[in-house]
Design a protein around this motif. Structure first.
Motif, PDB file in Angstrom:
ATOM      1  N   ASP A 133      35.578  84.622  68.459  1.00 36.12           N
ATOM      2  CA  ASP A 133      34.507  85.175  69.301  1.00 36.12           C
ATOM      3  C   ASP A 133      33.141  84.894  68.681  1.00 36.12           C
ATOM      4  N   LEU A 134      33.023  85.107  67.381  1.00 34.28           N
ATOM      5  CA  LEU A 134      31.761  84.859  66.683  1.00 34.28           C
ATOM      6  C   LEU A 134      31.387  83.382  66.709  1.00 34.28           C
ATOM      7  N   LEU A 135      32.376  82.527  66.599  1.00 30.95           N
ATOM      8  CA  LEU A 135      32.151  81.088  66.657  1.00 30.95           C
ATOM      9  C   LEU A 135      31.592  80.689  68.017  1.00 30.95           C
ATOM     10  N   MET A 136      32.168  81.243  69.072  1.00 25.96           N
ATOM     11  CA  MET A 136      31.699  80.948  70.431  1.00 25.96           C
ATOM     12  C   MET A 136      30.271  81.442  70.654  1.00 25.96           C
ATOM     13  N   LYS A 137      29.875  82.505  69.949  1.00 24.15           N
ATOM     14  CA  LYS A 137      28.522  83.067  70.078  1.00 24.15           C
ATOM     15  C   LYS A 137      27.541  82.430  69.083  1.00 24.15           C
ATOM     16  N   ASN A 138      28.005  81.404  68.364  1.00 22.53           N
ATOM     17  CA  ASN A 138      27.188  80.728  67.351  1.00 22.53           C
ATOM     18  C   ASN A 138      26.705  81.653  66.238  1.00 22.53           C
ATOM     19  N   LEU A 139      27.506  82.658  65.910  1.00 21.22           N
ATOM     20  CA  LEU A 139      27.182  83.575  64.820  1.00 21.22           C
ATOM     21  C   LEU A 139      27.979  83.262  63.554  1.00 21.22           C
ATOM     22  N   ALA A 140      28.988  82.421  63.676  1.00 19.23           N
ATOM     23  CA  ALA A 140      29.799  81.977  62.544  1.00 19.23           C
ATOM     24  C   ALA A 140      29.908  80.462  62.639  1.00 19.23           C
ATOM     25  N   TYR A 141      30.154  79.825  61.503  1.00 20.71           N
ATOM     26  CA  TYR A 141      30.246  78.371  61.513  1.00 20.71           C
ATOM     27  C   TYR A 141      31.093  77.883  60.346  1.00 20.71           C
ATOM     28  N   GLN A 142      31.429  76.609  60.418  1.00 19.26           N
ATOM     29  CA  GLN A 142      32.104  75.920  59.330  1.00 19.26           C
ATOM     30  C   GLN A 142      31.118  74.935  58.710  1.00 19.26           C
ATOM     31  N   LYS A 143      31.328  74.606  57.450  1.00 18.56           N
ATOM     32  CA  LYS A 143      30.478  73.640  56.771  1.00 18.56           C
ATOM     33  C   LYS A 143      31.264  72.358  56.545  1.00 18.56           C
ATOM     34  N   ASP A 144      30.583  71.228  56.702  1.00 22.23           N
ATOM     35  CA  ASP A 144      31.221  69.943  56.423  1.00 22.23           C
ATOM     36  C   ASP A 144      31.756  69.944  55.002  1.00 22.23           C
ATOM     37  N   GLY A 145      32.970  69.499  54.852  1.00 24.30           N
ATOM     38  CA  GLY A 145      33.579  69.407  53.536  1.00 24.30           C
ATOM     39  C   GLY A 145      34.243  70.684  53.050  1.00 24.30           C
ATOM     40  N   ALA A 146      34.017  71.795  53.722  1.00 26.81           N
ATOM     41  CA  ALA A 146      34.664  73.055  53.321  1.00 26.81           C
ATOM     42  C   ALA A 146      36.032  73.148  53.988  1.00 26.81           C
ATOM     43  N   ASP A 147      37.014  73.587  53.249  1.00 28.94           N
ATOM     44  CA  ASP A 147      38.364  73.755  53.786  1.00 28.94           C
ATOM     45  C   ASP A 147      38.564  75.229  54.136  1.00 28.94           C
ATOM     46  N   PRO A 148      38.570  75.569  55.431  1.00 23.15           N
ATOM     47  CA  PRO A 148      38.686  76.979  55.811  1.00 23.15           C
ATOM     48  C   PRO A 148      40.025  77.611  55.449  1.00 23.15           C
ATOM     49  N   GLU A 149      41.013  76.777  55.126  1.00 19.69           N
ATOM     50  CA  GLU A 149      42.340  77.306  54.787  1.00 19.69           C
ATOM     51  C   GLU A 149      42.699  77.054  53.323  1.00 19.69           C
ATOM     52  N   SER A 150      41.682  76.977  52.461  1.00 16.66           N
ATOM     53  CA  SER A 150      41.940  76.682  51.051  1.00 16.66           C
ATOM     54  C   SER A 150      42.616  77.836  50.320  1.00 16.66           C
ATOM     55  N   THR A 151      42.504  79.051  50.828  1.00 13.43           N
ATOM     56  CA  THR A 151      43.178  80.207  50.247  1.00 13.43           C
ATOM     57  C   THR A 151      44.383  80.536  51.118  1.00 13.43           C
ATOM     58  N   LYS A 152      45.543  80.631  50.507  1.00 16.28           N
ATOM     59  CA  LYS A 152      46.786  80.860  51.239  1.00 16.28           C
ATOM     60  C   LYS A 152      46.701  82.113  52.120  1.00 16.28           C
ATOM     61  N   ASN A 153      47.122  81.969  53.376  1.00 15.09           N
ATOM     62  CA  ASN A 153      47.169  83.052  54.367  1.00 15.09           C
ATOM     63  C   ASN A 153      45.798  83.625  54.710  1.00 15.09           C
ATOM     64  N   GLU A 154      44.737  82.896  54.376  1.00 18.69           N
ATOM     65  CA  GLU A 154      43.389  83.343  54.715  1.00 18.69           C
ATOM     66  C   GLU A 154      42.637  82.208  55.399  1.00 18.69           C
ATOM     67  N   TYR A 155      41.618  82.603  56.144  1.00 16.96           N
ATOM     68  CA  TYR A 155      40.772  81.647  56.837  1.00 16.96           C
ATOM     69  C   TYR A 155      39.334  81.986  56.480  1.00 16.96           C
ATOM     70  N   ALA A 156      38.567  80.992  56.065  1.00 19.02           N
ATOM     71  CA  ALA A 156      37.191  81.218  55.621  1.00 19.02           C
ATOM     72  C   ALA A 156      36.194  80.640  56.619  1.00 19.02           C
ATOM     73  N   PHE A 157      35.080  81.329  56.755  1.00 18.91           N
ATOM     74  CA  PHE A 157      33.980  80.833  57.578  1.00 18.91           C
ATOM     75  C   PHE A 157      32.666  81.316  56.980  1.00 18.91           C
ATOM     76  N   PHE A 158      31.575  80.810  57.522  1.00 21.22           N
ATOM     77  CA  PHE A 158      30.255  81.109  56.987  1.00 21.22           C
ATOM     78  C   PHE A 158      29.403  81.837  58.013  1.00 21.22           C
ATOM     79  N   VAL A 159      28.478  82.656  57.487  1.00 24.49           N
ATOM     80  CA  VAL A 159      27.548  83.423  58.305  1.00 24.49           C
ATOM     81  C   VAL A 159      26.195  83.381  57.598  1.00 24.49           C
ATOM     82  N   SER A 160      25.141  83.096  58.336  1.00 19.33           N
ATOM     83  CA  SER A 160      23.807  83.098  57.730  1.00 19.33           C
ATOM     84  C   SER A 160      23.413  84.529  57.383  1.00 19.33           C
ATOM     85  N   PHE A 161      22.533  84.668  56.393  1.00 18.07           N
ATOM     86  CA  PHE A 161      22.044  85.999  56.025  1.00 18.07           C
ATOM     87  C   PHE A 161      21.391  86.697  57.218  1.00 18.07           C
TER      88      PHE A 161
END
Length: 115
Positions: free
Chosen positions: A74-102
């Motif tokens: 939902d946050l991704l669709m609202k442009n409030l969350a994003y992924q960064k080039d080169g970042a692996d959102p699944e680098s931690t087992k059973n977790e998903y990572a994303f970014f949010v601006s301050f």
């Protein structure tokens, strides 16, 4: 163990201040501030997210399935969350990572915790 850099500590302090306001009347939400490099949020006793501090944003790790992941989409669709080039959102087992601006941190954290 090394601590946070000054800009990370400032972001951690500000984020934890936001979290204390958001969770003020939420006894089912636990904000764990004692961790050196991140802040953990538990909802109803279950780990809901870990917040890590970057130069210009927060990195938030959530469970890779379930309610929190749906909120992320939902946050991704609202442009409030994003992924960064080169970042692996699944680098931690059973977790998903994303970014949010301050700038969007309070809105995003409120949504993840309260909606």
């Amino acid at each position: 163990m090394a601590g946070l850099r000054p800009y990370q500590q400032k972001a951690k302090d500000e984020t934890e201040n936001i979290l204390s306001k958001i969770t003020k009347n939420k006894p089912n939400v636990e904000v764990i501030t004692s961790l050196v490099k991140n802040t953990r949020i538990k909802i109803d006793g279950e780990k809901a997210m870990d917040i890590f501090y970057r130069a210009k944003e927060l990195r938030i790790n959530i469970p890779s399935t379930g309610k929190m992941y749906k909120k992320y989409t939902d946050l991704l669709m609202k442009n409030l969350a994003y992924q960064k080039d080169g970042a692996d959102p699944e680098s931690t087992k059973n977790e998903y990572a994303f970014f949010v601006s301050f700038e969007n941190a309070e809105k995003v954290l409120d949504y993840l915790i309260n909606k």
